[in-house]
Design an enzyme around this catalytic site. Structure first.
Site, short mmCIF file in Angstrom:
data_model
loop_
_atom_site.label_atom_id
_atom_site.label_comp_id
_atom_site.label_asym_id
_atom_site.label_seq_id
_atom_site.Cartn_x
_atom_site.Cartn_y
_atom_site.Cartn_z
N CYS A 1 -56.76 -19.14 5.47
CA CYS A 1 -56.51 -19.26 4.02
C CYS A 1 -56.48 -17.90 3.34
CB CYS A 1 -57.59 -20.14 3.38
SG CYS A 1 -57.30 -20.29 1.61
N GLN B 1 -61.11 -29.91 9.14
CA GLN B 1 -61.10 -28.45 9.11
C GLN B 1 -62.20 -27.89 8.21
OE1 GLN B 1 -58.22 -25.88 6.99
NE2 GLN B 1 -57.48 -25.29 9.01
N ASN C 1 -46.71 -22.70 13.88
CA ASN C 1 -46.62 -23.18 12.50
C ASN C 1 -45.91 -22.16 11.62
OD1 ASN C 1 -48.82 -23.09 9.75
ND2 ASN C 1 -47.34 -24.74 10.02
N PRO D 1 -52.98 -29.01 7.62
CA PRO D 1 -53.97 -29.21 6.57
C PRO D 1 -53.44 -28.57 5.28
CG PRO D 1 -54.67 -27.45 8.07
CD PRO D 1 -53.41 -28.02 8.63
N MET D 2 -53.49 -29.30 4.18
CA MET D 2 -53.03 -28.72 2.91
C MET D 2 -54.00 -29.13 1.80
SD MET D 2 -48.88 -28.85 3.10
CE MET D 2 -48.73 -30.33 4.08
N GLY E 1 -45.95 -28.45 7.55
CA GLY E 1 -46.63 -28.55 6.27
C GLY E 1 -45.70 -28.92 5.14
C1 FMN Z 1 -50.72 -26.47 -1.00
C2 FMN Z 1 -51.12 -25.92 0.35
C3 FMN Z 1 -52.43 -26.03 0.75
C4 FMN Z 1 -52.82 -25.53 2.00
N1 FMN Z 1 -54.11 -25.71 2.42
C5 FMN Z 1 -54.47 -25.34 3.67
C6 FMN Z 1 -55.75 -25.66 4.19
O1 FMN Z 1 -56.58 -26.32 3.54
N2 FMN Z 1 -56.04 -25.23 5.45
C7 FMN Z 1 -55.14 -24.52 6.21
O2 FMN Z 1 -55.44 -24.16 7.35
N3 FMN Z 1 -53.92 -24.22 5.75
C8 FMN Z 1 -53.56 -24.63 4.51
N4 FMN Z 1 -52.29 -24.40 4.09
C9 FMN Z 1 -51.33 -23.75 4.99
C10 FMN Z 1 -50.54 -24.81 5.80
O3 FMN Z 1 -51.40 -25.54 6.64
C11 FMN Z 1 -49.46 -24.13 6.67
O4 FMN Z 1 -50.08 -23.23 7.54
C12 FMN Z 1 -48.43 -23.38 5.82
O5 FMN Z 1 -48.00 -24.16 4.72
C13 FMN Z 1 -47.22 -22.98 6.67
O6 FMN Z 1 -46.59 -24.12 7.22
P1 FMN Z 1 -45.24 -24.75 6.59
O7 FMN Z 1 -44.23 -23.64 6.50
O8 FMN Z 1 -44.86 -25.84 7.53
O9 FMN Z 1 -45.61 -25.25 5.21
C14 FMN Z 1 -51.88 -24.87 2.84
C15 FMN Z 1 -50.56 -24.76 2.41
C16 FMN Z 1 -50.17 -25.28 1.19
C17 FMN Z 1 -48.73 -25.15 0.78
#
Ligand code: FMN
Length: 341
Positions: free
Chosen positions: A113, A83, A213, A29-30, A237
């Site tokens: 978050c 989520q 993750n 989720p992002m 992500g």
């Molecule tokens: C721009 C952005 C927005 C994000 N929004 C959420 C979110 O809404 N909910 C959530 O659980 N994690 C959110 N995350 C965290 C990601 O889901 C993930 O846990 C984190 O980026 C680490 O994974 P990665 O290294 O593969 O990017 C966000 C990350 C980024 C970069």
């Protein structure tokens, strides 16, 4: 399992309640990024499951158009997860019912978050400072819906206050069906690296599926992390933004094939155009153009002359102008390739 180019298929589907999810690879989720259009376009690359960006349980009470858009799962291949974040068990339970009615196959709770606008209301990762409240929230949500509930968390608030093992145990005891761990603390934000030894520890300490993750950027690396930590699934992500082909590579390895070569630059840009046009069709030009600036930036990662191109694209105001620049870039890249051949 699979390793460095030599592969066999021992990985199992990710089981979340009645859902057998293959491949066991989840789109993270992002917020502000993984809208419905992106989830629908990226899922076929090899994600077994996609998750909406986080949605405020408080905002969901009012049903505003923008909030309802965030939970819209229309056109995204099932299973889909929605989520929620919040600090109040009753509001979270109500929100869970709403998103379930709006098509969620799985409801996911956000305890990860680190953004101040969320943690100052004791939501997101701030919940990890009060494990009893985490438990009350999880129990309320599990009791509210007839579908599996999952939870995504960080390690804890700070390095000296790691809560993930306790929260993981409480999650299992109230009926949470899978856990995702982003192996950083809240105070770390995105600094440093995700510590996968904690993910392995969580996996060893609970009987429900664990999804690892953090910082998975390359197919063989992702499979190695999966194998070494023993997790049931992985979540990706940032690395897939502008590069959904990364997931194709992971899927190749999981299904016993060698990783296919990355598509060439013109093909990647052609997909960027598909993404752009779909956004314009579905969201209207005035919303799509600013949103797509960052995505075009991602698609241009690693291109020769990308920074000048990105700068030009940051200034365009219409879809036609933007797409004209991208199309001209494709023509130039193809002409260069012909000359080089
Ligand atoms: C721009 C952005 C927005 C994000 N929004 C959420 C979110 O809404 N909910 C959530 O659980 N994690 C959110 N995350 C965290 C990601 O889901 C993930 O846990 C984190 O980026 C680490 O994974 P990665 O290294 O593969 O990017 C966000 C990350 C980024 C970069």
């Amino acid at each position: 399992m699979i390793y460095s180019g030599v592969v066999d298929r021992n990985a199992a589907p990710l089981s979340i309640g009645e859902h057998e999810i293959w491949p066991p690879v989840v789109l993270a989720p992002m917020s502000g990024v993984t809208n419905r259009t992106l989830r629908a376009l990226y899922k076929p690359f090899g994600f077994g499951l996609t998750v909406t960006e986080f949605v405020s349980s408080n905002a969901l009470q009012y049903g505003a158009k923008r909030t309802m858009e965030m939970i819209d799962q229309h056109g995204v291949e099932n299973p889909v997860s929605t989520q929620l974040w919040g600090n109040d068990p009753a509001l979270m339970a109500h929100a869970a019912k709403v998103v379930r009615e709006c098509g969620a196959d799985i409801v996911d709770i956000n305890f990860g978050c680190p953004a101040p606008k969320v943690t100052k209301t004791e939501g997101g990762s701030a919940c990890l400072r009060d494990v009893d409240r985490c438990e009350r929230i999880m129990k309320a949500v599990v009791d509210a819906v007839d579908c599996p509930v999952t939870m995504k968390m960080r390690l804890g608030w700070t390095e000296s206050d790691l809560a993930y093992l306790e929260v993981g145990k409480r999650a299992e005891s109230v009926g949470i069906r899978a856990l995702t761990l982003h192996a950083r603390t809240a105070k770390q934000f995105y600094r440093g690296t995700a510590d996968w030894s904690h993910i392995a520890e969580l996996k060893a300490s609970v009987g429900i599926p664990v999804i690892g993750n953090g910082d998975l950027n390359e197919p063989h690396e992702a499979i190695r992390r999966m194998r070494e930590s023993g997790v049931d699934g992985i979540m990706l992500g940032r690395a897939v933004l502008g590069n959904p082909w990364l997931v194709e590579g992971i899927r190749d390895l999981l299904e016993g094939r060698s990783v296919r070569p990355m598509p060439d630059a013109p093909e990647r840009l052609r997909f960027a155009i598909v993404h752009y046009r779909t956004m314009v069709d579905e969201w209207g030009e005035s919303r799509a153009v600013p949103q797509m600036r960052k995505h075009l930036g991602y698609y241009l990662k690693g291109f020769e002359g990308a920074s000048q191109l990105r700068e030009r694209l940051m200034r365009t105001e219409t879809a036609a102008e933007t797409l004209g620049i991208v199309e001209a870039t494709i023509d130039r890249l193809e002409a260069t390739a012909v000359v080089a051949a």
